[in-house]
Design a protein around this motif. Structure first.
Motif, PDB file in Angstrom:
ATOM      1  N   LEU A 115      17.477  11.305  -8.222  1.00 53.40           N
ATOM      2  CA  LEU A 115      16.185  11.688  -7.658  1.00 53.40           C
ATOM      3  C   LEU A 115      15.338  10.465  -7.302  1.00 53.40           C
ATOM      4  N   THR A 116      15.527   9.371  -7.989  1.00 56.05           N
ATOM      5  CA  THR A 116      14.807   8.146  -7.634  1.00 56.05           C
ATOM      6  C   THR A 116      15.189   7.672  -6.239  1.00 56.05           C
ATOM      7  N   ILE A 117      16.503   7.647  -5.971  1.00 54.29           N
ATOM      8  CA  ILE A 117      16.969   7.234  -4.639  1.00 54.29           C
ATOM      9  C   ILE A 117      16.575   8.266  -3.596  1.00 54.29           C
ATOM     10  N   VAL A 118      16.640   9.538  -3.968  1.00 47.95           N
ATOM     11  CA  VAL A 118      16.198  10.606  -3.060  1.00 47.95           C
ATOM     12  C   VAL A 118      14.733  10.424  -2.706  1.00 47.95           C
ATOM     13  N   GLY A 119      13.902  10.133  -3.708  1.00 40.62           N
ATOM     14  CA  GLY A 119      12.475   9.958  -3.445  1.00 40.62           C
ATOM     15  C   GLY A 119      12.189   8.793  -2.527  1.00 40.62           C
ATOM     16  N   ALA A 120      12.898   7.679  -2.738  1.00 44.96           N
ATOM     17  CA  ALA A 120      12.654   6.505  -1.898  1.00 44.96           C
ATOM     18  C   ALA A 120      13.144   6.729  -0.472  1.00 44.96           C
ATOM     19  N   ALA A 121      14.376   7.250  -0.333  1.00 38.16           N
ATOM     20  CA  ALA A 121      14.985   7.351   0.994  1.00 38.16           C
ATOM     21  C   ALA A 121      14.570   8.610   1.744  1.00 38.16           C
ATOM     22  N   MET A 122      14.615   9.758   1.082  1.00 39.91           N
ATOM     23  CA  MET A 122      14.363  11.013   1.776  1.00 39.91           C
ATOM     24  C   MET A 122      12.880  11.358   1.836  1.00 39.91           C
ATOM     25  N   ASP A 123      12.153  11.145   0.724  1.00 38.14           N
ATOM     26  CA  ASP A 123      10.732  11.499   0.704  1.00 38.14           C
ATOM     27  C   ASP A 123       9.891  10.435   1.397  1.00 38.14           C
ATOM     28  N   LEU A 124       9.907   9.209   0.862  1.00 37.41           N
ATOM     29  CA  LEU A 124       9.008   8.177   1.379  1.00 37.41           C
ATOM     30  C   LEU A 124       9.383   7.717   2.782  1.00 37.41           C
ATOM     31  N   LEU A 230      18.367  21.201   0.693  1.00 42.93           N
ATOM     32  CA  LEU A 230      18.390  22.618   1.042  1.00 42.93           C
ATOM     33  C   LEU A 230      17.084  23.317   0.696  1.00 42.93           C
ATOM     34  N   TRP A 231      16.418  22.892  -0.374  1.00 39.50           N
ATOM     35  CA  TRP A 231      15.136  23.511  -0.728  1.00 39.50           C
ATOM     36  C   TRP A 231      14.136  23.388   0.422  1.00 39.50           C
ATOM     37  N   VAL A 232      14.054  22.202   1.008  1.00 39.18           N
ATOM     38  CA  VAL A 232      13.114  21.977   2.106  1.00 39.18           C
ATOM     39  C   VAL A 232      13.534  22.779   3.330  1.00 39.18           C
ATOM     40  N   LEU A 233      14.839  22.744   3.665  1.00 41.26           N
ATOM     41  CA  LEU A 233      15.297  23.376   4.899  1.00 41.26           C
ATOM     42  C   LEU A 233      15.251  24.896   4.813  1.00 41.26           C
ATOM     43  N   VAL A 234      15.774  25.456   3.733  1.00 39.86           N
ATOM     44  CA  VAL A 234      15.807  26.915   3.612  1.00 39.86           C
ATOM     45  C   VAL A 234      14.391  27.474   3.553  1.00 39.86           C
ATOM     46  N   ARG A 235      13.517  26.783   2.845  1.00 39.79           N
ATOM     47  CA  ARG A 235      12.114  27.216   2.765  1.00 39.79           C
ATOM     48  C   ARG A 235      11.479  27.252   4.160  1.00 39.79           C
ATOM     49  N   HIS A 236      11.768  26.237   4.957  1.00 42.80           N
ATOM     50  CA  HIS A 236      11.223  26.192   6.316  1.00 42.80           C
ATOM     51  C   HIS A 236      11.885  27.243   7.212  1.00 42.80           C
ATOM     52  N   ASP A 237      13.205  27.380   7.089  1.00 45.57           N
ATOM     53  CA  ASP A 237      13.926  28.280   7.991  1.00 45.57           C
ATOM     54  C   ASP A 237      13.569  29.736   7.746  1.00 45.57           C
ATOM     55  N   GLY A 329       8.236  20.236  -2.941  1.00 44.40           N
ATOM     56  CA  GLY A 329       8.953  20.506  -4.184  1.00 44.40           C
ATOM     57  C   GLY A 329       9.443  19.300  -4.936  1.00 44.40           C
ATOM     58  N   TYR A 330       9.462  18.121  -4.290  1.00 45.22           N
ATOM     59  CA  TYR A 330      10.069  16.954  -4.937  1.00 45.22           C
ATOM     60  C   TYR A 330       9.265  16.501  -6.152  1.00 45.22           C
ATOM     61  N   GLY A 331       7.953  16.362  -5.991  1.00 42.10           N
ATOM     62  CA  GLY A 331       7.127  15.896  -7.099  1.00 42.10           C
ATOM     63  C   GLY A 331       7.179  16.831  -8.292  1.00 42.10           C
ATOM     64  N   ARG A 332       7.133  18.142  -8.047  1.00 44.53           N
ATOM     65  CA  ARG A 332       7.208  19.103  -9.142  1.00 44.53           C
ATOM     66  C   ARG A 332       8.576  19.052  -9.822  1.00 44.53           C
ATOM     67  N   LEU A 333       9.620  18.858  -9.030  1.00 43.80           N
ATOM     68  CA  LEU A 333      10.964  18.772  -9.594  1.00 43.80           C
ATOM     69  C   LEU A 333      11.068  17.596 -10.560  1.00 43.80           C
ATOM     70  N   VAL A 334      10.538  16.441 -10.165  1.00 43.60           N
ATOM     71  CA  VAL A 334      10.582  15.262 -11.036  1.00 43.60           C
ATOM     72  C   VAL A 334       9.826  15.531 -12.333  1.00 43.60           C
ATOM     73  N   LEU A 421       1.108   6.855   1.524  1.00 39.30           N
ATOM     74  CA  LEU A 421       2.226   7.671   1.088  1.00 39.30           C
ATOM     75  C   LEU A 421       1.938   8.254  -0.292  1.00 39.30           C
ATOM     76  N   GLU A 422       2.632   9.327  -0.609  1.00 40.32           N
ATOM     77  CA  GLU A 422       2.345  10.056  -1.840  1.00 40.32           C
ATOM     78  C   GLU A 422       3.577  10.131  -2.734  1.00 40.32           C
ATOM     79  N   PRO A 423       3.765   9.147  -3.631  1.00 37.82           N
ATOM     80  CA  PRO A 423       4.827   9.266  -4.630  1.00 37.82           C
ATOM     81  C   PRO A 423       4.491  10.387  -5.613  1.00 37.82           C
ATOM     82  N   PRO A 424       5.468  10.882  -6.361  1.00 39.40           N
ATOM     83  CA  PRO A 424       5.200  11.961  -7.321  1.00 39.40           C
ATOM     84  C   PRO A 424       4.123  11.580  -8.330  1.00 39.40           C
TER      85      PRO A 424
END
Length: 751
Positions: A115-124, A230-237, A329-334, A421-424
């Motif tokens: 999740l750390t790498i996910v937060g840096a690459a995908m979120d930020l 998938l959480w982000v995509l399915v929620r949007h779709d 959902g990322y911040g709450r997940l962390v 930017l908004e880190p968790p």
């Protein structure tokens, strides 16, 4: 001809130094772990008692190339692995519960890492910075070039960003397979029904269980990336993401169904791996279930397929949409993950408390380190470091991307137009908590230096006066130096209470911070906006993020220096070699266990030498632990030709207190029986000035050496003998006398 086989300790001394001979040659093993003897042309190939000299040098298994200092960044994984071995004595049921919780906790640390790498690459980067109109990509052509054309839509940006954590997982996977082949592939000669004890050959054979663990961790790591995506995509779709979009042969409802199905399968992999990890058939070293290997391969293969499918799903065309704020959902997940990890540690503390009570009632636990609560305390240290490293990396990436507008929403007279930017939110607490933790650690150290150590001085003075009557009146300064050495050595036995109090204080603070984070409050929100209190909290949080990064950098530099300079290695090697002595039974991606190779190899060599005139296994410091483990692995026909000499040994003082389930009176009795029974061929040398070594067992096995060798300068010299402390046992006349006596015992017809 009998042989004295010397095994060095944590300092990783070269064979020339261990044997005190200028020219040596390797006679067995390789450059990483080998057996060395003095070269015949030196005409000095024998030692005390006329025995052939030989040294086992294993230090390169834990040192060597400076690049291995990067292992220190995976220190949380290593600490999580040690938690399994710190447990108090318990029956099979109690062992299973602790192991299951420890493995579940270790798996959660892998999720934290991913999740750390996910937060840096995908979120930020992919979600926040690459969003058009933020200005974050201004002046950064490399970033603007990545997220252009086909990769402008948020879904595709996330797919591109997901390649970073997937790549890191692939590196860990390859690294784990490499260490698996080099360390855990030494097969044992046989097996016992229970592989939990040090005497079981399967105790040091981790190839199969480590492979299964690694497959499960890789599957969960990949599924974690898929779940966030998938959480982000399915929620949007589901809210109309495919409205008015040509999907070719797919309809919008079919595309949404695919997304939901992928999400469900991802959750099945995550939950299934966690549950399978708790089953005895999966993790048993001696009798794994027949389905275990197939199950982990299926889980890993399914996770790989789901990752490919999730990336393909993310690349589908969607109606125009704008990414705003943080990744949903990322911040709450962390935050919730951290709360769940605290619950696991709390459960461990309760289980361990019950086991401690039972062990004390039956007299199976005496003077344990940290009161016997080493498992939850060391686990919480691993969690704290893991979350702190995550916060440090996240905020450094955020600071770089938003040009120092992070880490908190406090307004320090910065331009309103600057992107922020908004880190968790929980990472703000982690940064502030790390700073508080450092302060508490400094206070604890100060307490030990100013309160604990002065209390020990009276006893140290009495010990010095006992060994050197009248010396204090002749040279008070010399006596005070010896007092200081004894005080420093005894302090290691009295710091457990201080560490426990510090841990309790931090635990209360962590629980409070977790509750506030779950409520959506960060440190800065505790004070009115724009107030001096808010500014102070902002400054402290920012300082915490920089302190984390400095600590991570210091760990790497310390690792490099430890491999290059023996003095630095002596300082850090004690904890490092103790931690990596234990097999990877909880976390397969931590530092590999050198004993998986060293113990079977040493036992094999000792058995061979025992049949060729006998062998005295001579172990210093950590080498004494390896020698003891090797003796327990010796075949029955080799034991009559084996003697054992340990010195500076942490067998009882450290291992017996920290790992009471594996080093206790029963194990020490088994060791004595293995080398002579009623009249054991085992002697243990120790000093009052040694901060690591100590006595092991009653019955004449322990021989205390006076240190220094003399109080006054010897005739013809103006300098008094140095205080040796933990080192230079071989230079003592008593060392040669004990080796000679053990050799005489081996040469007796009745042995």
């Amino acid at each position: 001809m009998a042989t004295e086989l010397r095994v060095h300790g944590v300092n990783g001394a070269p064979a020339e130094e261990v044997l005190d001979r200028p020219w040596v040659g390797r006679v067995a093993g390789d450059t990483e772990a080998g057996f060395y003897r003095p070269r015949p042309e030196t005409h000095a190939t024998t030692g005390p008692g006329g025995a052939d000299l030989e040294a086992y040098r294993w230090g390169s298994l834990t040192s060597g190339a400076a690049a291995r200092a990067a292992w220190l960044l995976l220190l949380p994984f290593t600490l999580a692995n040690v938690t399994v071995w710190l447990r108090p004595p318990a029956g099979p049921g109690g062992r299973a519960v602790v192991r299951g919780l420890c493995r579940l906790f270790a798996l959660s640390l892998t999720v934290t890492f991913v999740l750390t790498i996910v937060g840096a690459a995908m979120d930020l980067v992919a979600w926040q910075c690459a969003s058009p109109g933020t200005g974050c990509m201004a002046g950064r052509p490399w970033l603007r070039g990545l997220f252009t054309g086909f990769f402008v839509p948020p879904g595709r940006r996330l797919a591109l960003g997901a390649l970073a954590p997937i790549g890191v997982i692939a590196v860990l996977w390859a690294l784990g397979r490499g260490t698996w082949a080099r360390y855990e592939s030494f097969r044992p000669a046989g097996a016992r029904p229970d592989g939990d004890g040090l005497a079981s050959p399967t105790f040091w054979h981790g190839r199969v269980p480590v492979g299964r663990l690694r497959a499960l961790h890789i599957a969960v790591a990949l599924a974690t990336v898929d779940a966030v995506l998938l959480w982000v995509l399915v929620r949007h779709d589901r809210a109309g993401g495919f409205a008015g979009v040509d999907l070719g042969p797919l309809s919008a409802s079919a595309a949404r169904a695919i997304g939901v199905l992928l999400g469900v399968l991802t959750m099945v992999v995550l939950v299934g791996c966690a549950l399978v990890l708790l089953t005895r058939g999966m993790m048993s070293r001696d009798a794994p279930a027949r389905w275990a290997g197939s199950a982990v391969r299926a889980a890993r293969g399914t996770a790989l397929a789901l990752t490919a499918a999730s990336l393909g799903y993310a690349l589908l065309p969607r109606a125009p949409w704008r990414a705003t704020g943080a990744l949903p959902g990322y911040g709450r997940l962390v935050t919730w993950l951290f709360a769940a990890q605290l619950l696991v540690l709390a459960a461990l503390a309760v289980v361990v408390a019950v086991q401690i009570g039972a062990a004390r009632r039956y007299g199976r636990l005496r003077d344990p380190l940290l009161g016997g609560f080493g498992t939850p305390i060391v686990g919480s240290l691993g969690l704290g470091l893991g979350v702190a490293f995550s916060a440090g990396l996240t905020y450094r990436v955020a600071d770089y991307l938003d040009r120092a507008a992070s880490p908190s929403p406090a307004d320090w007279a910065r331009p309103v137009a600057r992107v922020r930017l908004e880190p968790p939110l929980s990472f703000q607490w982690a940064a502030l908590g790390f700073l508080v933790g450092v302060v508490v650690a400094v206070l604890a150290y100060t307490w030990v230096r100013t309160v604990t150590m002065p209390r020990l001085r009276a006893g140290a003075r009495a010990a010095t006066d006992e060994d050197f009557p009248g010396g204090r009146s002749r040279d008070p300064a010399r006596a005070a130096d010896i007092d200081d050495a004894i005080v420093g050595a005894r302090a290691t036995d009295h710091i457990g209470g201080t560490v426990g109090v510090a841990w309790g204080v931090l635990a209360v603070g962590v629980l409070a911070a977790t509750g506030l984070a779950l409520a959506g409050l960060g440190p800065v929100q505790l004070a009115p906006s724009g107030s001096a209190g808010a500014d102070l909290l902002h400054a402290l949080t920012t300082a915490g993020t920089y302190l984390i990064n400095l600590t991570a950098l210091a760990l790497v530099l310390l690792g490099v220096q430890a491999y290059r300079h023996q003095r630095v290695r002596r300082v850090v090697g004690v904890i490092w070699d103790v931690a990596t002595f234990w097999p990877r039974a909880a976390h397969p991606l931590g530092v590999p266990c050198y004993a998986e190779r060293a113990v079977p190899e040493l036992a094999h060599r000792a058995a061979w030498l025992a049949g060729r005139g006998g062998v005295v296994l001579s172990g210093h410091s950590q080498g004494a632990v390896l020698v003891a483990a090797a003796v327990l692995q010796l075949p029955a026909d080799a034991r009559p030709g084996t003697a054992m000499l340990t010195y500076g040994s942490p067998l009882r003082r450290l291992y017996g207190r920290a790992f009471p389930a594996y080093f206790h009176d029963g194990v020490f009795g088994e060791l004595a029986e293995a080398v002579g029974g009623g009249e054991p061929r085992w002697r243990n040398l120790w000093r009052r000035t040694d901060a690591i070594g100590g006595p092991v067992a009653p019955g004449g096995l322990d021989v205390r050496l006076v240190d220094p060798l003399a109080f006054d300068p010897p005739p013809g010299d103006r300098v008094a003998p140095a205080i040796a402390g933990h080192f230079d046992y071989q230079l003592s006349p008593a060392f040669a006398a004990q080796v000679t006596a053990l050799l005489d015992r081996l040469r007796r017809p009745d042995r």
